[in-house]
Design an enzyme around this catalytic site. Structure first.
Site, short mmCIF file in Angstrom:
data_model
loop_
_atom_site.label_atom_id
_atom_site.label_comp_id
_atom_site.label_asym_id
_atom_site.label_seq_id
_atom_site.Cartn_x
_atom_site.Cartn_y
_atom_site.Cartn_z
N ARG A 128 61.91 -54.23 -30.01
CA ARG A 128 61.10 -53.79 -30.88
C ARG A 128 60.25 -52.16 -30.42
NH1 ARG A 128 58.62 -56.16 -34.51
NH2 ARG A 128 58.75 -54.21 -35.87
N LYS B 288 55.69 -66.23 -28.85
CA LYS B 288 57.68 -65.48 -28.62
C LYS B 288 58.53 -66.70 -28.21
CE LYS B 288 58.91 -61.24 -29.33
NZ LYS B 288 59.12 -59.79 -29.85
N ARG C 195 48.91 -59.71 -36.27
CA ARG C 195 48.87 -60.47 -35.39
C ARG C 195 47.81 -61.63 -36.19
NH1 ARG C 195 52.17 -58.89 -32.33
NH2 ARG C 195 51.15 -57.61 -30.18
C1 BTN Z 1 61.50 -57.92 -29.98
O1 BTN Z 1 61.36 -56.36 -29.58
O2 BTN Z 1 61.38 -58.55 -30.01
C2 BTN Z 1 63.32 -57.64 -29.66
C3 BTN Z 1 63.91 -57.71 -29.02
C4 BTN Z 1 65.05 -57.61 -28.73
C5 BTN Z 1 65.84 -57.54 -26.78
C6 BTN Z 1 67.62 -57.93 -27.54
S1 BTN Z 1 68.22 -58.18 -25.62
C7 BTN Z 1 69.63 -58.10 -26.29
C8 BTN Z 1 69.82 -56.92 -26.94
N1 BTN Z 1 70.28 -55.64 -26.18
C9 BTN Z 1 69.33 -55.11 -26.22
O3 BTN Z 1 68.94 -54.30 -25.44
N2 BTN Z 1 68.10 -56.16 -26.78
C10 BTN Z 1 68.26 -56.41 -27.48
#
Ligand code: BTN
Length: 329
Positions: A121, A190, A326
């Site tokens: 994100r 996390k 946070r």
């Molecule tokens: C976050 O930042 O918390 C979200 C992370 C999401 C990661 C997943 S891994 C599978 C899918 N492919 C990606 O490139 N991103 C999501």
């Protein structure tokens, strides 16, 4: 990646030593070709031990993803999905966005053994390792437009939370908008994250590529690259989870929740979601995109999934993407 790298890693997945000579024979190539393939795997951050006279081995055994095993773990929901197990991909989200534009079916799930450039994100990267993470994306098509999908990412968090609770990880909670977190050694850690990317018109139909990353095992080298406390599900569980089983259970739960969401929207989940929110009624700091930090107290989530916070300026609503939250405790 080098074409031979993954097939060799699949042999090494048992965690035992395999000599360069045996591998060369098995794949009908020279030992130098095997060496080059191992080097290619190492440039992707995969640790392969090499011991003179014994050969190559992975630090520990790895359960590779397997479409049949995943399907079996989906139970009655198996027919809902079209599974694609990819040996290696830059990002399952990028891949599935592209496939979606080409018209692949609703319910297509792309899962990667190795993801090299995961998207997180707010423009961040998502770091993962072979056997250390479960990284997958699910394509879900909706009749409504993107405007009708508010709260979707929160519902996905809830679906995953329920799958984790079912396998006995009862302490996992949600952090708005859609992180999976747990209180561990006095700190929030996390465990996984969700990135949803949308296609289609505001009026509809639309398609959501739902990207999910779950940490299974976090190595020290990986921990240092991530700016917040992170934990692997295996560490929390006290033993290694089977990634195929875990993915199947997550998909089954996602199917159930996505169906309910398409029918009722987020309001149907609002109260339950709030019950599982780690920061409900807690003091928090909101990190704004411009770097400003705003203290406040979480009051709840609104009917369309935005976060309600009491700040010095009164009750305010924040959309996902605007802020990071946070704990101020
Ligand atoms: C976050 O930042 O918390 C979200 C992370 C999401 C990661 C997943 S891994 C599978 C899918 N492919 C990606 O490139 N991103 C999501």
């Amino acid at each position: 990646m080098n074409k031979l790298a993954f097939p060799i890693l699949a042999v090494l997945a048992d965690g035992k030593f395999h000599s360069g000579e045996a591998l060369a024979q098995q794949f009908g190539v020279t030992r130098a070709t095997v060496y080059n393939a191992i080097q290619a795997a190492q440039t992707l951050g995969i640790t392969v031990f090499s011991v003179r006279g014994r050969g190559y081995r992975l630090p520990k055994p790895v359960t590779l993803l397997d479409a049949d095993a995943i399907s079996q773990a989906c139970g009655e929901y198996a027919p809902w999905f079209h599974l694609q197990v990819l040996a290696q991909v830059d990002s399952t989200n990028r891949y599935l966005m592209q496939e979606s534009a080409r018209g692949v079916a609703h319910g297509t799930c792309a899962v990667a053994q190795i993801q090299t450039a995961g998207r997180g994100r707010r423009g961040r990267t998502w770091i993962s390792q072979l056997g250390g993470s479960l990284t997958f994306s699910l394509l879900w098509r909706f009749q409504c437009g993107a405007a009708g999908l508010s709260g979707l990412s929160l519902v996905i968090g809830l679906a995953l939370l329920r799958a984790l609770h079912e396998i006995g990880l009862a302490d996992v909670q949600l952090k708005w908008p859609n992180d999976l977190v747990v209180m561990y050694q006095g700190q929030w850690h996390k465990l996984g994250g969700i990135l949803i990317e949308l296609q289609g018109d505001m009026e509809g139909p639309s398609a959501a590529v739902i990207g999910i990353g779950l940490n299974l095992e976090i190595e020290q080298s990986m921990r240092q690259q991530i700016e917040q406390p992170v934990l692997g599900l295996n560490q929390l569980f006290g033993q290694s989870l089977n990634a195929n089983e875990l993915l199947g259970r997550c998909l089954a739960s996602l199917a159930l929740h996505l169906n309910q969401f398409a029918e009722h929207g987020f309001t149907y989940f609002q109260e339950t979601w709030t019950r599982h929110h780690a920061f409900h009624q807690q003091a928090v700091n909101l990190l704004m995109a411009n770097g400003q930090v705003v203290p406040g107290q979480v009051i709840g989530v609104a009917e369309e999934g935005s976060l309600l916070v009491e700040t010095a300026h009164g009750r305010q609503r924040f959309n996902a993407g605007e802020i990071s939250v946070r704990s101020a405790a």
